[in-house]
Design an enzyme around this catalytic site. Structure first.
Site, PDB file in Angstrom:
ATOM      1  CE1 TYR A   1      56.950   0.188 -19.827  1.00  0.00           C
ATOM      2  CE2 TYR A   1      59.265   0.125 -20.444  1.00  0.00           C
ATOM      3  CZ  TYR A   1      58.256  -0.144 -19.541  1.00  0.00           C
ATOM      4  OH  TYR A   1      58.559  -0.752 -18.360  1.00  0.00           O
TER       5      TYR A   1
ATOM      6  CB  THR B   1      54.608  -2.538 -20.156  1.00  0.00           C
ATOM      7  OG1 THR B   1      55.205  -3.814 -20.376  1.00  0.00           O
ATOM      8  CG2 THR B   1      54.641  -2.217 -18.669  1.00  0.00           C
TER       9      THR B   1
ATOM     10  CB  SER C   1      62.796  -4.515 -21.930  1.00  0.00           C
ATOM     11  OG  SER C   1      62.692  -3.108 -21.865  1.00  0.00           O
TER      12      SER C   1
ATOM     13  CE  LYS D   1      55.792  -7.120 -17.459  1.00  0.00           C
ATOM     14  NZ  LYS D   1      56.248  -5.870 -16.837  1.00  0.00           N
TER      15      LYS D   1
ATOM     16  CG  HIS E   1      56.461  -2.589 -13.794  1.00  0.00           C
ATOM     17  ND1 HIS E   1      55.997  -2.292 -15.039  1.00  0.00           N
ATOM     18  CD2 HIS E   1      57.808  -2.453 -13.880  1.00  0.00           C
ATOM     19  CE1 HIS E   1      56.999  -1.971 -15.832  1.00  0.00           C
ATOM     20  NE2 HIS E   1      58.120  -2.079 -15.148  1.00  0.00           N
TER      21      HIS E   1
HETATM   22  C1  LIG Z   1      65.574  -3.903 -13.467  1.00  0.00           C
HETATM   23  C2  LIG Z   1      64.187  -4.074 -13.984  1.00  0.00           C
HETATM   24  C3  LIG Z   1      63.832  -3.460 -15.179  1.00  0.00           C
HETATM   25  C4  LIG Z   1      62.542  -3.648 -15.696  1.00  0.00           C
HETATM   26  N1  LIG Z   1      62.240  -3.132 -16.927  1.00  0.00           N
HETATM   27  C5  LIG Z   1      61.042  -3.402 -17.476  1.00  0.00           C
HETATM   28  C6  LIG Z   1      60.747  -2.988 -18.803  1.00  0.00           C
HETATM   29  O1  LIG Z   1      61.563  -2.389 -19.493  1.00  0.00           O
HETATM   30  N2  LIG Z   1      59.512  -3.268 -19.287  1.00  0.00           N
HETATM   31  C7  LIG Z   1      58.552  -3.940 -18.550  1.00  0.00           C
HETATM   32  O2  LIG Z   1      57.450  -4.171 -19.034  1.00  0.00           O
HETATM   33  N3  LIG Z   1      58.833  -4.363 -17.307  1.00  0.00           N
HETATM   34  C8  LIG Z   1      60.039  -4.124 -16.764  1.00  0.00           C
HETATM   35  N4  LIG Z   1      60.322  -4.596 -15.510  1.00  0.00           N
HETATM   36  C9  LIG Z   1      59.299  -5.360 -14.776  1.00  0.00           C
HETATM   37  C10 LIG Z   1      59.397  -6.854 -15.099  1.00  0.00           C
HETATM   38  O3  LIG Z   1      59.016  -7.120 -16.420  1.00  0.00           O
HETATM   39  C11 LIG Z   1      58.479  -7.672 -14.178  1.00  0.00           C
HETATM   40  O4  LIG Z   1      57.171  -7.185 -14.260  1.00  0.00           O
HETATM   41  C12 LIG Z   1      58.929  -7.651 -12.724  1.00  0.00           C
HETATM   42  O5  LIG Z   1      60.329  -7.641 -12.615  1.00  0.00           O
HETATM   43  C13 LIG Z   1      58.388  -8.890 -12.009  1.00  0.00           C
HETATM   44  O6  LIG Z   1      58.683  -8.863 -10.656  1.00  0.00           O
HETATM   45  P1  LIG Z   1      59.951  -9.614 -10.020  1.00  0.00           P
HETATM   46  O7  LIG Z   1      61.130  -8.745 -10.272  1.00  0.00           O
HETATM   47  O8  LIG Z   1      59.569  -9.688  -8.581  1.00  0.00           O
HETATM   48  O9  LIG Z   1      60.073 -10.977 -10.683  1.00  0.00           O
HETATM   49  C14 LIG Z   1      61.600  -4.427 -14.978  1.00  0.00           C
HETATM   50  C15 LIG Z   1      61.973  -5.028 -13.785  1.00  0.00           C
HETATM   51  C16 LIG Z   1      63.247  -4.877 -13.295  1.00  0.00           C
HETATM   52  C17 LIG Z   1      63.633  -5.594 -12.013  1.00  0.00           C
END
Ligand SMILES: Cc1cc2nc3c(=O)[nH]c(=O)nc-3n(C[C@H](O)[C@H](O)[C@H](O)COP(=O)(O)O)c2cc1C
Length: 393
Positions: free
Chosen positions: A166, A192, A143, A265, A289
C-alpha cells in the site's frame, strides 16, 4: 410434503446441525488444538473452526465484507452460477497441476493472497503461512501490513514471495521498503489500488490493532515514529501515512526504482487492464478485494472474460475473490486466469490451526482442483480451455 413430515424433517435437520456445531466446537478447543477425531474436509469447515476458536473481533475482521456485503456474497455466488461441461472418455490417467506464474514454477495455480494482521489470529502469523506455502510449492503474497517485517517473513521459509504494497504518502518509505524486499529475496511487487475499508462488523466490534502490533507495523514499514508516541497518536499517524490519492503515476515512479516485476491488484474494468498493459506492468490481479472495499461491485470472476479477451497473452492475469473450491480454480483458469489467489480460506485455517491448518486447506483445494481437471480430461493446466464453461444467460 404434508405438515407433519415437514416438521419431522425440520427437527432432524436442526438436530444434525446442532450435532455438527458441537463437533466443531469440541474440535476447536484452543488449548488442545484440533481434536484428532475431526477431519476438516472443505474451506467451509475451516471457516466454522475459525468461528468457534477466534474472538468475534478477529473472526469478523477476516470474514465480513463491506457495508451490506452484497459483493462479498456475489463473489461466491457468481462462481456457483458457472457450469462445467466436461468431455467424457478423455483417457487421462495422471494430472499435472503445476504451472508457471511470472516465470516462477509452482505446483498448483493457487497462490496465497496478501492478508493483513495475521498475528491477530495466530501468534506465528505470516511466518506460519510462509512455511506452509513453501512446503506446498506455491507463492506467498506478503501484505506489507501482515504484522511481521518483510525480513522476518523471508527468514521463515525459502519459498517464493511477492511483496504487496500500500503506497505510503512518503515515497522515501516506499522506496526503502522495496529495497528491503529486493534484498530479502522477494520476486515481485504487487501494488494494491482499491483502498478504503468500511465494514459494519468492525465498527460494531470497535476493531483496532492492539497498540504493540500497530507500533511494530509502522516500524516494520519503515516509518519514523517515536517511542513516546501514545496509542491515539499512533492511530492518527497510521490514518495519515498512506497515499489515498493514488494515480497511475505511482507505477511510473516505481518502475524507475526497481527491476522486480510489477503487478496491480484491484482491476475490474477492461480499460484499466489495457492501461496496465500499456504502461508495461507484468501482471494484473482481477480483484474486488474479497468484497471488503466498495460494496456493489461485481464479482471478479464476472469481470474476467472481458478482461481476458482484451489483454490475454499481453500480461499475466491473476484473479481473486470468492475462490472456495477446486472447481472455482478450474473455472477461473478456463476463463483466462493464469492462477488464482485465496485470502479468507487460508486466513480461517491459520486462525483454526496455524501452519498445519494453512497446509491442510490449501491441500484440500489442490486435491479438488486435481479431481476437477481429471473429470474434465485435462492432463495439464494448459489443457483447461474456455469451452469447459457455460456462462449464465
Ligand atoms: C483479513 C484480510 C486481510 C486482507 N488484507 C489485505 C492486505 O493487507 N492487502 C491486500 O492487498 N489485500 C488484502 N486482503 C484482500 C486479499 O488479498 C484478497 O484480495 C481477498 O481476500 C480475496 O478474496 P477471498 O477472501 O474471497 O479469497 C485481505 C483480505 C482479508 C480476508
Amino acid at each position: 410434503m404434508n405438515r407433519r413430515r415437514f416438521a419431522h424433517w425440520l427437527a432432524v435437520y436442526a438436530a444434525t446441525s446442532r450435532w455438527h456445531t458441537a463437533q466443531l466446537l469440541r474440535a476447536a478447543e484452543p488449548e488442545k488444538g484440533l481434536a484428532e477425531s475431526f477431519e476438516p474436509a472443505s474451506v467451509d469447515d475451516f471457516q466454522a473452526l475459525a468461528k468457534a476458536k477466534l474472538s468475534p473481533m478477529a473472526y469478523d475482521y477476516i470474514t465480513t465484507g463491506s457495508t451490506d456485503q452484497v459483493t462479498l456474497r456475489e463473489n461466491v455466488a457468481a462462481f456457483r452460477r458457472l457450469q462445467i461441461l466436461p468431455p467424457i472418455l478423455a483417457g487421462v490417467a495422471a494430472v499435472d497441476t503445476s504451472t508457471t506464474v511470472l516465470k516462477q514454477r509452482v505446483t498448483m495455480p493457487i497462490l496465497i493472497a496478501p492478508v493483513a494482521a495475521q498475528r491477530l489470529y495466530h501468534p506465528e502469523g505470516a511466518k506460519a503461512t510462509a512455511r506452509a506455502a513453501a512446503a506446498l510449492g506455491t507463492i506467498q503474497g506478503v501484505s506489507s501490513s501482515s504484522s511481521n517485517s518483510v525480513e522476518e517473513i523471508a527468514a521463515a521459509s525459502t519459498g517464493p514471495k511477492w511483496l504487496q504494497l500500500y503506497p505510503p504518502r512518503d515515497r522515501g518509505v516506499a522506496e526503502r521498503l522495496v529495497r528491503r524486499a529486493e534484498k530479502a529475496g522477494y520476486t515481485a511487487i504487487v501494488v494494491t489500488v482499491d483502498l478504503g475499508e468500511r465494514k459494519d462488523a468492525d465498527r460494531r466490534n470497535r476493531f483496532a490493532l492492539p497498540e504493540a502490533m500497530l507500533r511494530k507495523h509502522l516500524l516494520d514499514c519503515g516509518f519514523s515514529i517515536w517511542a513516546e508516541m501514545s496509542y491515539a497518536e499512533l492511530i492518527r499517524f497510521n490514518q495519515q501515512a498512506w497515499d489515498t490519492a493514488l494515480s497511475w503515476e505511482f507505477f511510473r515512479w516505481l518502475r524507475d526504482r526497481t527491476r522486480l516485476p510489477l503487478l496491480v491488484k484491484g482491476v475490474l474494468r477492461v480499460a484499466d487492464a489495457e492501461k496496465a498493459v500499456a504502461i508495461g506492468l507484468d501482471g494484473i490481479v482481477v480483484s474486488n478485494h474479497g468484497g471488503r472495499r466498495l460494496d456493489g461491485m461485481p464479482a471478479s470472476i464476472t469481470c474476467l472474460p472481458a478482461i481476458a479477451a482484451a489483454v490475454g497473452g499481453k500480461t499475466e492475469i491473476l484473479l481473486d475473490s470468492g475462490v472456495r473450491r477446486g472447481t472455482d480454480v478450474l473455472k477461473a483458469l478456463a476463463l483466462g486466469a493464469k492462477a488464482v489467489l485465496v485470502g479468507r480460506p487460508y486466513a480461517w485455517a491459520l486462525g483454526a490451526d496455524g501452519e498445519r491448518g494453512v497446509h491442510t486447506v490449501m491441500t484440500l483445494l489442490h486435491e479438488e482442483f486435481t479431481a476437477a481437471m481429471h473429470a474434465c480430461g485435462c492432463a495439464k493446466v494448459s489443457d483447461i480451455s474456455r469451452d469447459l464453461i457455460i456462462l449464465p444467460k
